[in-house]
Design an enzyme around this catalytic site. Structure first.
Site, short mmCIF file in Angstrom:
data_model
loop_
_atom_site.label_atom_id
_atom_site.label_comp_id
_atom_site.label_asym_id
_atom_site.label_seq_id
_atom_site.Cartn_x
_atom_site.Cartn_y
_atom_site.Cartn_z
N CYS A 81 0.85 -1.06 -0.03
CA CYS A 81 -0.02 0.08 0.09
C CYS A 81 0.91 1.32 -0.04
CB CYS A 81 -0.89 -0.11 1.36
SG CYS A 81 -1.99 -1.38 1.44
N HIS A 105 -2.82 6.82 3.83
CA HIS A 105 -3.32 5.46 3.07
C HIS A 105 -4.69 5.21 3.77
CE1 HIS A 105 -3.93 1.42 1.87
NE2 HIS A 105 -3.43 0.95 3.15
N ASN A 123 -9.84 -0.25 1.45
CA ASN A 123 -8.61 -0.16 1.26
C ASN A 123 -8.37 -0.63 -0.21
OD1 ASN A 123 -5.66 -0.69 1.02
ND2 ASN A 123 -5.69 -1.83 3.00
N1 ACO Z 1 -17.12 -9.29 10.74
C1 ACO Z 1 -17.64 -9.56 12.18
N2 ACO Z 1 -16.39 -10.23 12.80
C2 ACO Z 1 -15.43 -10.16 12.44
C3 ACO Z 1 -14.81 -9.72 11.08
C4 ACO Z 1 -15.84 -9.24 10.35
N3 ACO Z 1 -15.69 -9.06 9.13
N4 ACO Z 1 -13.56 -9.96 11.04
C5 ACO Z 1 -13.01 -10.29 12.19
N5 ACO Z 1 -14.16 -10.52 13.12
C6 ACO Z 1 -14.22 -11.06 14.48
C7 ACO Z 1 -12.97 -11.90 15.00
O1 ACO Z 1 -13.00 -13.29 14.76
C8 ACO Z 1 -12.83 -11.56 16.38
O2 ACO Z 1 -13.73 -12.50 16.90
P1 ACO Z 1 -13.27 -13.27 18.34
O3 ACO Z 1 -12.87 -12.20 19.48
O4 ACO Z 1 -14.64 -14.08 18.51
O5 ACO Z 1 -12.12 -14.00 17.89
C9 ACO Z 1 -13.26 -10.18 16.48
O6 ACO Z 1 -13.94 -9.89 15.48
C10 ACO Z 1 -12.16 -9.22 16.80
O7 ACO Z 1 -11.15 -9.47 15.51
P2 ACO Z 1 -9.88 -8.77 15.68
O8 ACO Z 1 -9.09 -9.17 14.69
O9 ACO Z 1 -9.18 -8.52 16.95
O10 ACO Z 1 -10.50 -7.23 15.39
P3 ACO Z 1 -9.67 -5.93 15.06
O11 ACO Z 1 -10.22 -4.90 15.92
O12 ACO Z 1 -8.25 -5.94 15.40
O13 ACO Z 1 -10.05 -5.34 13.94
C11 ACO Z 1 -8.86 -5.42 11.63
C12 ACO Z 1 -9.31 -6.30 12.69
C13 ACO Z 1 -9.98 -4.51 11.07
C14 ACO Z 1 -8.58 -6.20 10.35
C15 ACO Z 1 -7.84 -4.51 11.93
O14 ACO Z 1 -6.93 -5.55 12.65
C16 ACO Z 1 -7.12 -3.81 11.11
O15 ACO Z 1 -7.50 -3.07 10.48
N6 ACO Z 1 -5.63 -4.16 10.60
C17 ACO Z 1 -4.86 -3.39 9.93
C18 ACO Z 1 -5.19 -4.22 8.48
C19 ACO Z 1 -4.66 -3.41 7.26
O16 ACO Z 1 -4.31 -2.33 7.17
N7 ACO Z 1 -4.15 -4.28 6.15
C20 ACO Z 1 -3.68 -3.51 5.02
C21 ACO Z 1 -2.34 -3.34 5.05
S1 ACO Z 1 -1.90 -2.45 3.91
C22 ACO Z 1 -1.45 -3.59 2.39
O17 ACO Z 1 -0.13 -3.55 2.07
C23 ACO Z 1 -2.32 -4.28 1.60
#
Ligand code: ACO
Length: 336
Positions: free
Chosen positions: A115, A255, A285
């Site tokens: 990204c 980003h 994203n």
């Molecule tokens: N819908 C409902 N529940 C979900 C979903 C969903 N889509 N996805 C995950 N959950 C659940 C999980 O299973 C978890 O449940 P559990 O507690 O029973 O295990 C709960 O929600 C919390 O999950 P977390 O992963 O802890 O949630 P978090 O608040 O960390 O959010 C997210 C997850 C949105 C992915 C966050 O960590 C994030 O934005 N990370 C950065 C990702 C990113 O920017 N990636 C791109 C990088 S750039 C590139 O080069 C492509």
């Protein structure tokens, strides 16, 4: 000899027509609109049509940027396409774009920095103009992430979208354009965000397909922590190199990965949210395309004005980060 000043003299973007809302996703995986909006800020994303590939979107964005700059494709000396989703491993998507837009005098290559790719490309392309080797460079960030997402994995498929953004770089008056930058990488975090199969380490096979290894694999929490840490510090380094401070920032273009990451970066930089460009609610994203799409929308909606200090900052797979500080020049201060 003194380095030339380089700025963005034309900008354009393209997103596919098909919109996929959070409600639509509820039909595919066990998720819901409330969770996605609260945890990410995303409400909708665009998905490429069948047969629409990264180079197709890149060409649309490039043509808009060329029109915006009033520059003919034949004047372009170099095409850089930042992408993690090229049409093919080779030839490069940049070569496909070069041919399609008719940039017949241009060199062309792809750049992979996740990204952060567009900002990496912007800074790389700028060097060729600063040194006097080239006059006009076309930098594109373009992605068809929908093709590498596992649409059964709610942890990843809700986050991303497709699109492209492009900028024409050219010489501008001294004191305008790119004032400072920061590029970085930490390969130690490479495992956190990857496309495991289809390369030379794990070539494509029936078994890799069965194991769904051709889809994005991500440790969301770890990437989140990295992003929170790096966005502010990368922007501050670029500002310092520009001889500026956080109070000089007029517009921040981060980003577009997650609203919580953006809010945290803005807080760290002490930039009020009114000065932050946010469009991830509409597009999710779009990886390397996210910053140029946001920049295009901000400029053409009047949110960025002549002389504004604009800070671009991104992070991504690699892990990588990149930031650029620009004194906005588009319009009056172009040379040649
Ligand atoms: N819908 C409902 N529940 C979900 C979903 C969903 N889509 N996805 C995950 N959950 C659940 C999980 O299973 C978890 O449940 P559990 O507690 O029973 O295990 C709960 O929600 C919390 O999950 P977390 O992963 O802890 O949630 P978090 O608040 O960390 O959010 C997210 C997850 C949105 C992915 C966050 O960590 C994030 O934005 N990370 C950065 C990702 C990113 O920017 N990636 C791109 C990088 S750039 C590139 O080069 C492509």
């Amino acid at each position: 000899m003194k380095n030339k000043s380089v700025g963005i003299i034309g900008i354009g973007s393209y997103v596919p027509e098909h919109e996929m809302t959070n409600k639509d996703l509820e039909k595919l995986v066990n998720t819901n609109d409330e969770w996605i909006v609260e945890r990410t800020g995303i409400k909708s994303r665009r998905i490429a049509a069948d047969g629409e590939a990264t180079s197709d979107m890149a060409v649309f964005a490039a043509q808009k940027a060329l029109n915006d700059a009033g520059v003919a494709a034949e004047e372009i000396d170099l095409v850089i396409v930042a992408t993690a989703t090229p049409d093919m491993s080779f030839p490069s998507t940049a070569c496909l774009v070069q041919e399609r837009i008719g940039a017949k005098h241009a060199a062309a290559f792809d750049l992979t920095a996740g990204c952060s790719g567009f900002v990496y490309g912007f800074i790389t392309g700028s060097q060729f103009i600063q040194s006097g080797l080239y006059k006009k460079v076309l930098v594109i960030g373009a992605e068809t992430l929908s093709r590498i997402l596992d649409w059964t994995d709610r942890n990843t498929c809700v986050l991303f979208g497709d699109g492209a953004g492009a900028a024409v770089l050219g010489e501008v008056e001294e004191g305008y354009g790119l004032l400072g930058s920061e590029l970085g990488a930490d390969g130690h975090g490479g495992e956190l965000l990857k496309l495991p199969a289809g390369g030379s380490r794990i070539p494509a096979s029936h078994s890799t397909v069965d194991q769904r290894q051709h889809y994005v694999s991500m440790s969301g929490n770890e990437v989140f922590k990295f992003a929170i840490k790096i966005m502010g510090s990368a922007a501050l380094k670029a500002l310092e190199r520009a001889g500026l401070t956080r109070s000089d920032v007029d517009v921040l273009v981060p980003h577009q990965a997650n609203i919580r990451i953006i809010q945290s970066a803005a807080k760290r930089l002490k930039v009020p949210l009114e000065k932050v460009v946010i469009n991830l609610d509409k597009y999710g994203n779009t990886s390397a395309a996210s910053i140029p799409i946001a920049l295009d929308e901000a400029f053409h909606s009047g949110a960025i004005k002549q002389g504004n200090v604009v800070v671009l900052v991104g992070f991504g797979a690699g892990l990588t980060w990149a930031s650029a500080v620009i004194k906005w020049n588009k319009g009056d201060h172009t040379i040649g």
